[in-house]
Design an enzyme around this catalytic site. Structure first.
Site, PDB file in Angstrom:
ATOM      1  N   HIS A   1     -10.082  -5.497  -3.506  1.00 57.75           N
ATOM      2  CA  HIS A   1      -8.774  -5.669  -2.871  1.00 57.75           C
ATOM      3  C   HIS A   1      -8.962  -6.094  -1.425  1.00 57.75           C
ATOM      4  O   HIS A   1      -9.907  -5.688  -0.766  1.00 57.75           O
ATOM      5  CB  HIS A   1      -7.924  -4.395  -2.937  1.00 57.75           C
TER       6      HIS A   1
ATOM      7  N   VAL B   1     -11.087   2.713  -3.746  1.00 61.51           N
ATOM      8  CA  VAL B   1     -10.714   2.235  -5.088  1.00 61.51           C
ATOM      9  C   VAL B   1     -11.679   1.126  -5.494  1.00 61.51           C
ATOM     10  O   VAL B   1     -11.739   0.075  -4.839  1.00 61.51           O
ATOM     11  CB  VAL B   1      -9.260   1.724  -5.105  1.00 61.51           C
TER      12      VAL B   1
ATOM     13  N   ASP C   1       0.845  -1.189   0.000  1.00 63.01           N
ATOM     14  CA  ASP C   1       0.000   0.000   0.000  1.00 63.01           C
ATOM     15  C   ASP C   1       0.886   1.246   0.000  1.00 63.01           C
ATOM     16  O   ASP C   1       1.893   1.309   0.692  1.00 63.01           O
ATOM     17  CB  ASP C   1      -0.921  -0.005   1.224  1.00 63.01           C
ATOM     18  N   ILE C   2       0.463   2.250  -0.774  1.00 63.52           N
ATOM     19  CA  ILE C   2       1.275   3.467  -0.916  1.00 63.52           C
ATOM     20  C   ILE C   2       1.240   4.319   0.354  1.00 63.52           C
ATOM     21  O   ILE C   2       2.147   5.121   0.592  1.00 63.52           O
ATOM     22  CB  ILE C   2       0.798   4.271  -2.153  1.00 63.52           C
TER      23      ILE C   2
HETATM   24  P1  AMP Z   1      -9.918   1.267   0.184  1.00 64.65           P
HETATM   25  O1  AMP Z   1     -10.300   2.447   1.034  1.00 64.65           O
HETATM   26  O2  AMP Z   1     -10.201  -0.044   0.849  1.00 64.65           O
HETATM   27  O3  AMP Z   1     -10.487   1.366  -1.220  1.00 64.65           O
HETATM   28  O4  AMP Z   1      -8.334   1.318   0.088  1.00 64.65           O
HETATM   29  C1  AMP Z   1      -7.622   1.773  -1.016  1.00 64.65           C
HETATM   30  C2  AMP Z   1      -6.152   1.695  -0.670  1.00 64.65           C
HETATM   31  O5  AMP Z   1      -5.405   1.866  -1.858  1.00 64.65           O
HETATM   32  C3  AMP Z   1      -5.674   2.758   0.328  1.00 64.65           C
HETATM   33  O6  AMP Z   1      -5.108   2.103   1.458  1.00 64.65           O
HETATM   34  C4  AMP Z   1      -4.609   3.531  -0.467  1.00 64.65           C
HETATM   35  O7  AMP Z   1      -3.521   3.952   0.324  1.00 64.65           O
HETATM   36  C5  AMP Z   1      -4.207   2.514  -1.521  1.00 64.65           C
HETATM   37  N1  AMP Z   1      -3.654   3.063  -2.757  1.00 64.65           N
HETATM   38  C6  AMP Z   1      -4.158   4.046  -3.528  1.00 64.65           C
HETATM   39  N2  AMP Z   1      -3.391   4.252  -4.608  1.00 64.65           N
HETATM   40  C7  AMP Z   1      -2.371   3.364  -4.516  1.00 64.65           C
HETATM   41  C8  AMP Z   1      -1.244   3.068  -5.329  1.00 64.65           C
HETATM   42  N3  AMP Z   1      -0.982   3.744  -6.461  1.00 64.65           N
HETATM   43  N4  AMP Z   1      -0.392   2.086  -4.930  1.00 64.65           N
HETATM   44  C9  AMP Z   1      -0.622   1.414  -3.795  1.00 64.65           C
HETATM   45  N5  AMP Z   1      -1.679   1.632  -2.988  1.00 64.65           N
HETATM   46  C10 AMP Z   1      -2.533   2.602  -3.338  1.00 64.65           C
END
Ligand code: AMP
Length: 127
Positions: free
Chosen positions: A110, A106, A35-36
């Site tokens: 996931h 997103v 995770d970023i």
């Molecule tokens: P959610 O709220 O469950 O949809 O979580 C989305 C996750 O995606 C969050 O923890 C973000 O930090 C992560 N995220 C967003 N963009 C990226 C990226 N480019 N690479 C890795 N993680 C990401």
């Protein structure tokens, strides 16, 4: 039920190679990456390569091969990052947020693999 998938979401772009990622594991049907914005010492996201918006979409429409691959990949990631109970940091939490109430940011399925510290209670008490 018809599921609408937005192929411009950030994980779709990662899967197409348009955005870099820190890969932990790649299998036939699954990609796992860090995770970023990690919320624990271990914070890995595991996504299916197929276009599924959330877990119930995946469960309804993914093939048995995709489901088996994804399920096994999540377990493999837990072992790879040493959070399995009895090994390394000794435990983990899997979270898969869906929709507005789940506060999903997103819209591509996931699972968050979180660990590396005691994570506290699952949810804050609220109405
Ligand atoms: P959610 O709220 O469950 O949809 O979580 C989305 C996750 O995606 C969050 O923890 C973000 O930090 C992560 N995220 C967003 N963009 C990226 C990226 N480019 N690479 C890795 N993680 C990401």
């Amino acid at each position: 039920m018809a599921y609408a998938y937005d192929d411009q979401n950030i994980f779709a772009k990662i899967l197409r190679g348009e955005i870099p990622n820190s890969t932990v594991l790649e299998t036939d049907h699954t990609l796992a990456f860090n995770d970023i914005q990690p919320q624990a010492p271990v914070h890995v996201l595991v996504i299916p390569k197929g276009a599924y918006v959330n877990h119930d979409h995946f469960a309804a429409e993914a093939s048995d091969a995709e489901i088996a691959d994804y399920t096994r990949a999540i377990g493999q990631v837990c072992q790879m990052v040493s959070v399995t109970p009895g090994a390394g940091d000794g435990g983990y939490r899997l979270i898969s947020n869906a929709g507005d109430a789940g506060v999903q940011e997103v819209p591509h399925l996931h699972v968050h693999v979180l660990g590396g510290r005691v994570l506290g209670r699952m949810l804050e008490k609220a109405d």
